[in-house]
Design a protein around this motif. Structure first.
Motif, mmCIF file in Angstrom:
data_model
loop_
_atom_site.group_PDB
_atom_site.id
_atom_site.type_symbol
_atom_site.label_atom_id
_atom_site.label_comp_id
_atom_site.label_asym_id
_atom_site.label_seq_id
_atom_site.Cartn_x
_atom_site.Cartn_y
_atom_site.Cartn_z
ATOM 1 N N GLY A 147 0.824 -1.195 0.000
ATOM 2 C CA GLY A 147 0.000 0.000 0.000
ATOM 3 C C GLY A 147 0.858 1.244 0.000
ATOM 4 N N ARG A 148 0.207 2.387 0.076
ATOM 5 C CA ARG A 148 0.899 3.673 0.079
ATOM 6 C C ARG A 148 1.412 3.992 1.483
ATOM 7 N NH1 ARG A 148 -0.989 8.701 1.475
ATOM 8 N NH2 ARG A 148 -3.098 7.834 1.657
ATOM 9 N N ILE A 149 2.657 4.415 1.584
ATOM 10 C CA ILE A 149 3.191 4.857 2.872
ATOM 11 C C ILE A 149 2.617 6.239 3.159
ATOM 12 C CG2 ILE A 149 5.256 5.437 4.182
ATOM 13 C CD1 ILE A 149 6.752 3.421 2.465
ATOM 14 N N SER A 150 1.668 6.295 4.071
ATOM 15 C CA SER A 150 0.962 7.541 4.349
ATOM 16 C C SER A 150 1.651 8.384 5.410
ATOM 17 C CB SER A 150 -0.478 7.249 4.768
ATOM 18 O OG SER A 150 -0.518 6.347 5.862
ATOM 19 N N SER A 151 2.508 7.779 6.199
ATOM 20 C CA SER A 151 3.245 8.539 7.206
ATOM 21 C C SER A 151 4.481 7.754 7.633
ATOM 22 C CB SER A 151 2.369 8.814 8.434
ATOM 23 O OG SER A 151 3.074 9.587 9.393
ATOM 24 N N PRO A 152 5.693 8.272 7.379
ATOM 25 C CA PRO A 152 6.912 7.559 7.749
ATOM 26 C C PRO A 152 7.208 7.641 9.246
ATOM 27 C CG PRO A 152 7.460 9.640 6.723
ATOM 28 C CD PRO A 152 5.971 9.506 6.632
ATOM 29 N N PHE A 153 8.197 6.880 9.651
ATOM 30 C CA PHE A 153 8.647 6.840 11.048
ATOM 31 C C PHE A 153 9.267 8.173 11.471
ATOM 32 C CE2 PHE A 153 12.315 6.222 13.888
ATOM 33 C CZ PHE A 153 11.722 5.610 14.983
ATOM 34 N N GLY A 154 9.028 8.547 12.727
ATOM 35 C CA GLY A 154 9.772 9.636 13.348
ATOM 36 C C GLY A 154 9.199 11.021 13.205
ATOM 37 N N LYS A 155 8.162 11.208 12.415
ATOM 38 C CA LYS A 155 7.603 12.545 12.234
ATOM 39 C C LYS A 155 7.007 13.074 13.532
ATOM 40 C CE LYS A 155 6.410 13.275 7.395
ATOM 41 N NZ LYS A 155 5.333 13.696 6.495
ATOM 42 N N GLN A 156 7.151 14.381 13.753
ATOM 43 C CA GLN A 156 6.454 15.018 14.868
ATOM 44 C C GLN A 156 5.026 15.274 14.423
ATOM 45 O OE1 GLN A 156 7.113 19.196 16.123
ATOM 46 N NE2 GLN A 156 7.749 18.285 18.059
ATOM 47 N N ARG A 157 4.078 14.775 15.211
ATOM 48 C CA ARG A 157 2.680 14.831 14.795
ATOM 49 C C ARG A 157 1.904 15.895 15.559
ATOM 50 N NH1 ARG A 157 0.175 8.904 13.481
ATOM 51 N NH2 ARG A 157 0.626 9.092 11.264
ATOM 52 N N LEU A 158 1.050 16.600 14.819
ATOM 53 C CA LEU A 158 0.154 17.581 15.396
ATOM 54 C C LEU A 158 -1.273 17.119 15.130
ATOM 55 C CD1 LEU A 158 2.831 19.167 14.209
ATOM 56 C CD2 LEU A 158 1.558 21.186 14.926
ATOM 57 N N TYR A 159 -1.896 16.550 16.158
ATOM 58 C CA TYR A 159 -3.270 16.087 16.025
ATOM 59 C C TYR A 159 -4.214 17.238 16.317
ATOM 60 C CZ TYR A 159 -1.543 11.261 16.131
ATOM 61 O OH TYR A 159 -0.914 10.082 15.841
ATOM 62 N N ASN A 160 -5.089 17.553 15.376
ATOM 63 C CA ASN A 160 -6.046 18.657 15.533
ATOM 64 C C ASN A 160 -5.349 19.938 15.969
ATOM 65 O OD1 ASN A 160 -7.866 16.663 14.938
ATOM 66 N ND2 ASN A 160 -8.819 16.606 16.958
ATOM 67 N N GLY A 161 -4.105 20.121 15.493
ATOM 68 C CA GLY A 161 -3.357 21.329 15.809
ATOM 69 C C GLY A 161 -2.580 21.274 17.100
ATOM 70 N N LEU A 162 -2.601 20.125 17.798
ATOM 71 C CA LEU A 162 -1.895 19.972 19.076
ATOM 72 C C LEU A 162 -0.711 19.042 18.897
ATOM 73 C CD1 LEU A 162 -4.965 19.475 21.427
ATOM 74 C CD2 LEU A 162 -3.704 21.592 21.038
ATOM 75 N N VAL A 163 0.455 19.430 19.434
ATOM 76 C CA VAL A 163 1.634 18.563 19.360
ATOM 77 C C VAL A 163 1.441 17.387 20.308
ATOM 78 C CG1 VAL A 163 4.117 18.402 19.705
ATOM 79 C CG2 VAL A 163 3.134 20.486 18.730
ATOM 80 N N LYS A 164 1.584 16.183 19.794
ATOM 81 C CA LYS A 164 1.371 15.002 20.622
ATOM 82 C C LYS A 164 2.477 13.964 20.434
ATOM 83 C CE LYS A 164 -2.366 15.943 22.906
ATOM 84 N NZ LYS A 164 -2.436 15.891 24.385
ATOM 85 N N GLY A 165 3.691 14.427 20.282
ATOM 86 C CA GLY A 165 4.792 13.487 20.247
ATOM 87 C C GLY A 165 5.206 13.062 18.846
ATOM 88 N N ASP A 166 6.057 12.033 18.802
ATOM 89 C CA ASP A 166 6.672 11.582 17.561
ATOM 90 C C ASP A 166 6.000 10.300 17.078
ATOM 91 O OD1 ASP A 166 8.585 13.620 18.103
ATOM 92 O OD2 ASP A 166 9.645 12.222 19.423
ATOM 93 N N HIS A 167 5.981 10.137 15.763
ATOM 94 C CA HIS A 167 5.377 8.941 15.180
ATOM 95 C C HIS A 167 6.262 7.740 15.478
ATOM 96 C CE1 HIS A 167 3.376 6.925 11.465
ATOM 97 N NE2 HIS A 167 2.725 6.653 12.570
ATOM 98 N N SER A 168 5.723 6.783 16.211
ATOM 99 C CA SER A 168 6.530 5.681 16.737
ATOM 100 C C SER A 168 6.758 4.556 15.743
ATOM 101 C CB SER A 168 5.873 5.116 18.000
ATOM 102 O OG SER A 168 4.577 4.616 17.687
ATOM 103 N N GLY A 169 6.022 4.562 14.636
ATOM 104 C CA GLY A 169 6.193 3.536 13.621
ATOM 105 C C GLY A 169 6.037 4.161 12.255
ATOM 106 N N PHE A 170 5.467 3.410 11.316
ATOM 107 C CA PHE A 170 5.102 4.047 10.057
ATOM 108 C C PHE A 170 3.819 3.424 9.543
ATOM 109 C CE2 PHE A 170 6.741 0.453 7.895
ATOM 110 C CZ PHE A 170 6.593 0.586 6.514
ATOM 111 N N ASP A 171 3.063 4.226 8.771
ATOM 112 C CA ASP A 171 1.719 3.849 8.360
ATOM 113 C C ASP A 171 1.682 3.460 6.886
ATOM 114 O OD1 ASP A 171 0.967 4.527 10.899
ATOM 115 O OD2 ASP A 171 0.085 6.465 10.344
ATOM 116 N N ILE A 172 0.950 2.373 6.609
ATOM 117 C CA ILE A 172 0.715 1.933 5.239
ATOM 118 C C ILE A 172 -0.791 1.972 5.009
ATOM 119 C CG2 ILE A 172 1.057 0.109 3.550
ATOM 120 C CD1 ILE A 172 3.258 -1.016 5.338
ATOM 121 N N ALA A 173 -1.226 2.850 4.109
ATOM 122 C CA ALA A 173 -2.646 2.960 3.799
ATOM 123 C C ALA A 173 -3.058 1.821 2.874
ATOM 124 C CB ALA A 173 -2.938 4.304 3.143
ATOM 125 N N ALA A 174 -4.172 1.154 3.207
ATOM 126 C CA ALA A 174 -4.687 0.045 2.403
ATOM 127 C C ALA A 174 -6.171 -0.110 2.715
ATOM 128 C CB ALA A 174 -3.936 -1.247 2.715
#
Length: 266
Positions: A143-170
């Motif tokens: 599938g498509r890699i929708s989010s790689p490892f390690g990115k700093q994530r902002l959920y709904n505009g709030l910082v909530k830490g680093d992406h602990s893995g990576f996402d595959i959209a399917a």
């Protein structure tokens, strides 16, 4: 997609050849080495035990900046300390909107649930049924890699830490495969953050995690081989659409799974 390289460190200690490792060590990655039969290596107070061919493994954390220290012993009297610097990686950020607000600001009851689930997750990661050193990992789903490892994530505009893995959209229902041989140490259908979740222990302190699953096909205690179907892609837990969130850890240190995944293993 930016190419990444998988470092395999060969360690050969003899009277005429010194120990070698990647120098510097790659930040946020799993690193392999190899020992002679008479050698032993220690890191952070414990021994990195090799397989029958002398291979061993350790993880370098995403935020590791200080050099890592190793003690190499040969025979009864030879001991040497080695300190290796870290090669930093650049981590980008991403914003994810539409996440259920209660998963960002949980209620008191939800916090209690999260705490109980965390104990269960921690206990699962402490189990080790295999002494193997996995040398190859396959892709769990295409599938498509929708989010790689390690990115700093902002959920709904709030910082909530680093992406602990990576996402595959399917698509929801897509079969998910084990990335390497191992024992299923956790199989939960409805965790607060990760929904349907499976942990597999592969040996040498390495665990893979599969989250947001719609269906789980393997119970705790099952031995699976690389390529066995263990569940199906879903959007359970804190997710905005169907995808697989894959994690890889070494003794609690999160490392980048994408660096290691291959289309096939020898």
């Amino acid at each position: 997609m930016i190419k990444k390289y998988f470092f395999i460190a060969l360690i050969i200690v003899s009277p005429v050849r010194a120990l070698t490792l990647p120098n510097p060590l790659p930040q946020g990655e799993l690193v392999y080495g190899q020992l002679e039969k008479t050698e032993r290596i220690y890191h952070k107070g414990f021994e990195l035990k090799p397989d029958e061919n002398g291979h061993f493994v350790f993880g370098v954390g995403r935020k590791q900046e200080e050099p890592l220290s190793f003690i190499v012993k040969k025979g009864l009297f030879s001991s040497k300390e080695i300190n290796i610097p870290i090669k930093k990686r650049t981590w980008s950020s991403e914003r994810i909107d539409g996440v259920p607000q209660n998963t960002l600001t949980p209620s008191k009851e939800e916090k209690e649930r999260i705490a109980q689930e965390q104990k269960k997750l921690d206990a699962a990661r402490e189990k080790e049924d295999s002494n193997a050193v996995p040398l190859c990992f396959i892709w769990p789903v295409k599938g498509r890699i929708s989010s790689p490892f390690g990115k700093q994530r902002l959920y709904n505009g709030l910082v909530k830490g680093d992406h602990s893995g990576f996402d595959i959209a399917a698509p929801s229902g897509t079969p998910v495969k084990a990335i390497a041989d191992g024992w299923v140490q956790l199989s939960e259908e409805d965790l607060f953050y990760t929904g349907g979740t499976i942990f597999i222990e592969h040996g040498s302190g390495i665990f893979s995690g599969y989250s947001h699953l719609s269906k789980l096909h393997v119970p705790v205690g099952t031995f699976v081989q690389a390529g066995d179907v263990i569940g199906e892609v879903g959007s359970t837990g804190r997710a905005t659409g169907p995808h697989l969130h894959l994690t890889l850890t070494w003794r609690g240190i999160r490392v980048d799974p994408e660096v290691l995944l291959k289309d096939r293993c020898p």
